[in-house]
Write a protein that holds these residues in place. Sequence first.
Motif, PDB file in Angstrom:
ATOM      1  N   LEU A   1      24.141  -9.551 -16.624  1.00  0.00           N
ATOM      2  CA  LEU A   1      24.242  -9.306 -18.054  1.00  0.00           C
ATOM      3  C   LEU A   1      23.410  -8.096 -18.485  1.00  0.00           C
ATOM      4  N   GLN A   2      22.231  -7.928 -17.878  1.00  0.00           N
ATOM      5  CA  GLN A   2      21.409  -6.762 -18.211  1.00  0.00           C
ATOM      6  C   GLN A   2      22.098  -5.473 -17.779  1.00  0.00           C
ATOM      7  N   ALA A   3      22.743  -5.483 -16.612  1.00  0.00           N
ATOM      8  CA  ALA A   3      23.461  -4.288 -16.151  1.00  0.00           C
ATOM      9  C   ALA A   3      24.637  -3.987 -17.080  1.00  0.00           C
ATOM     10  N   ASP A   4      25.386  -5.028 -17.485  1.00  0.00           N
ATOM     11  CA  ASP A   4      26.487  -4.825 -18.426  1.00  0.00           C
ATOM     12  C   ASP A   4      25.980  -4.271 -19.750  1.00  0.00           C
ATOM     13  N   ASN A   5      24.852  -4.789 -20.210  1.00  0.00           N
ATOM     14  CA  ASN A   5      24.270  -4.341 -21.474  1.00  0.00           C
ATOM     15  C   ASN A   5      23.891  -2.865 -21.396  1.00  0.00           C
ATOM     16  N   GLU A   6      23.267  -2.460 -20.312  1.00  0.00           N
ATOM     17  CA  GLU A   6      22.881  -1.057 -20.145  1.00  0.00           C
ATOM     18  C   GLU A   6      24.115  -0.159 -20.090  1.00  0.00           C
ATOM     19  N   LYS A   7      25.157  -0.624 -19.388  1.00  0.00           N
ATOM     20  CA  LYS A   7      26.384   0.156 -19.296  1.00  0.00           C
ATOM     21  C   LYS A   7      27.024   0.332 -20.668  1.00  0.00           C
ATOM     22  N   LEU A   8      27.063  -0.742 -21.466  1.00  0.00           N
ATOM     23  CA  LEU A   8      27.638  -0.663 -22.802  1.00  0.00           C
ATOM     24  C   LEU A   8      26.808   0.221 -23.725  1.00  0.00           C
ATOM     25  N   LYS A   9      25.486   0.165 -23.584  1.00  0.00           N
ATOM     26  CA  LYS A   9      24.619   1.044 -24.385  1.00  0.00           C
ATOM     27  C   LYS A   9      24.888   2.508 -24.051  1.00  0.00           C
ATOM     28  N   ALA A  10      25.073   2.796 -22.761  1.00  0.00           N
ATOM     29  CA  ALA A  10      25.351   4.171 -22.344  1.00  0.00           C
ATOM     30  C   ALA A  10      26.703   4.629 -22.890  1.00  0.00           C
ATOM     31  N   GLU A  11      27.717   3.776 -22.854  1.00  0.00           N
ATOM     32  CA  GLU A  11      29.027   4.118 -23.395  1.00  0.00           C
ATOM     33  C   GLU A  11      28.946   4.366 -24.896  1.00  0.00           C
ATOM     34  N   LEU A  12      28.191   3.540 -25.583  1.00  0.00           N
ATOM     35  CA  LEU A  12      28.044   3.687 -27.024  1.00  0.00           C
ATOM     36  C   LEU A  12      27.313   4.982 -27.365  1.00  0.00           C
ATOM     37  N   ALA A  13      26.300   5.324 -26.592  1.00  0.00           N
ATOM     38  CA  ALA A  13      25.551   6.563 -26.834  1.00  0.00           C
ATOM     39  C   ALA A  13      26.422   7.781 -26.553  1.00  0.00           C
ATOM     40  N   ALA A  14      27.371   7.659 -25.625  1.00  0.00           N
ATOM     41  CA  ALA A  14      28.229   8.785 -25.269  1.00  0.00           C
ATOM     42  C   ALA A  14      29.312   9.029 -26.318  1.00  0.00           C
ATOM     43  N   ARG A  15      29.580   8.072 -27.166  1.00  0.00           N
ATOM     44  CA  ARG A  15      30.607   8.236 -28.191  1.00  0.00           C
ATOM     45  C   ARG A  15      30.127   9.182 -29.277  1.00  0.00           C
ATOM     46  N   ASP A  16      31.101   9.700 -30.042  1.00  0.00           N
ATOM     47  CA  ASP A  16      30.806  10.591 -31.163  1.00  0.00           C
ATOM     48  C   ASP A  16      30.083   9.775 -32.240  1.00  0.00           C
ATOM     49  N   PRO A  17      28.904  10.208 -32.662  1.00  0.00           N
ATOM     50  CA  PRO A  17      28.141   9.422 -33.625  1.00  0.00           C
ATOM     51  C   PRO A  17      28.740   9.433 -35.032  1.00  0.00           C
ATOM     52  N   THR A  18      29.647  10.371 -35.329  1.00  0.00           N
ATOM     53  CA  THR A  18      30.236  10.456 -36.657  1.00  0.00           C
ATOM     54  C   THR A  18      31.403   9.487 -36.764  1.00  0.00           C
ATOM     55  N   VAL A  19      31.355   8.653 -37.786  1.00  0.00           N
ATOM     56  CA  VAL A  19      32.427   7.692 -38.017  1.00  0.00           C
ATOM     57  C   VAL A  19      33.222   8.182 -39.216  1.00  0.00           C
ATOM     58  N   THR A  20      34.527   8.338 -39.049  1.00  0.00           N
ATOM     59  CA  THR A  20      35.360   8.807 -40.157  1.00  0.00           C
ATOM     60  C   THR A  20      35.643   7.659 -41.099  1.00  0.00           C
ATOM     61  N   GLY A  21      35.748   7.985 -42.383  1.00  0.00           N
ATOM     62  CA  GLY A  21      36.071   6.985 -43.375  1.00  0.00           C
ATOM     63  C   GLY A  21      34.879   6.186 -43.842  1.00  0.00           C
ATOM     64  N   LYS A  22      33.703   6.511 -43.398  1.00  0.00           N
ATOM     65  CA  LYS A  22      32.514   5.766 -43.777  1.00  0.00           C
ATOM     66  C   LYS A  22      31.953   6.356 -45.057  1.00  0.00           C
ATOM     67  N   SER A  23      31.528   5.512 -45.978  1.00  0.00           N
ATOM     68  CA  SER A  23      30.919   6.012 -47.205  1.00  0.00           C
ATOM     69  C   SER A  23      29.517   5.434 -47.331  1.00  0.00           C
ATOM     70  N   ASP A  24      28.698   6.104 -48.087  1.00  0.00           N
ATOM     71  CA  ASP A  24      27.324   5.646 -48.287  1.00  0.00           C
ATOM     72  C   ASP A  24      27.209   4.706 -49.482  1.00  0.00           C
ATOM     73  N   GLU A  25      28.329   4.439 -50.147  1.00  0.00           N
ATOM     74  CA  GLU A  25      28.292   3.548 -51.295  1.00  0.00           C
ATOM     75  C   GLU A  25      28.038   2.126 -50.836  1.00  0.00           C
ATOM     76  N   ARG A  26      27.253   1.415 -51.632  1.00  0.00           N
ATOM     77  CA  ARG A  26      26.944   0.027 -51.314  1.00  0.00           C
ATOM     78  C   ARG A  26      28.126  -0.847 -51.705  1.00  0.00           C
ATOM     79  N   LEU A  27      28.376  -1.835 -50.917  1.00  0.00           N
ATOM     80  CA  LEU A  27      29.450  -2.765 -51.219  1.00  0.00           C
ATOM     81  C   LEU A  27      28.996  -3.731 -52.303  1.00  0.00           C
TER      82      LEU A  27
END
Length: 142
Positions: free
Chosen positions: A57-83
């Motif tokens: 599980l720790q190895a899977d967690n590290e792998k997923l963290k690395a994949e997440l870090a490799a993704r583009d940090p900008t999310v389209t369609g996101k707004s700073d307005e509070r729900l």
Amino acid sequence: MPDAENGRFALSPIAGGVIRLDTRTGAVSTCTDTGTGWACYAMPDERAALDTEIGRLQADNEKLKAELAARDPTVTGKSDERLPKSDALKKAEPKVADGERRIEIPLPSDPDMDRAMSFLEQAWRRLVEMANRMQKDVSGRI
């Protein structure tokens, strides 16, 4: 009885044999006299299985963290307005007709009424059948 090999094994009596603890490796075995001699069988080590699963599980967690870090940090369609805050458990308000202060309550549909009537008919038939069986049982005992 198995040889203790200069204190390597710690033996504890149990019904029908002994439990043997290998003080060097921590392995636990049950030893019994089979009639033709003593036989020792290793007991499953739950701790080793848990450690293996934790490592996986720790190895899977590290792998997923690395994949997440490799993704583009900008999310389209996101707004700073509070729900807006809303209560998820709050019941929906009944409809109010436009221009009037009247509450509209929807009535059950015909299929819903048919299902309810069918259920009540079955329940009534079962109740009558149960009463008939009880009456026969009581009259048969007297």
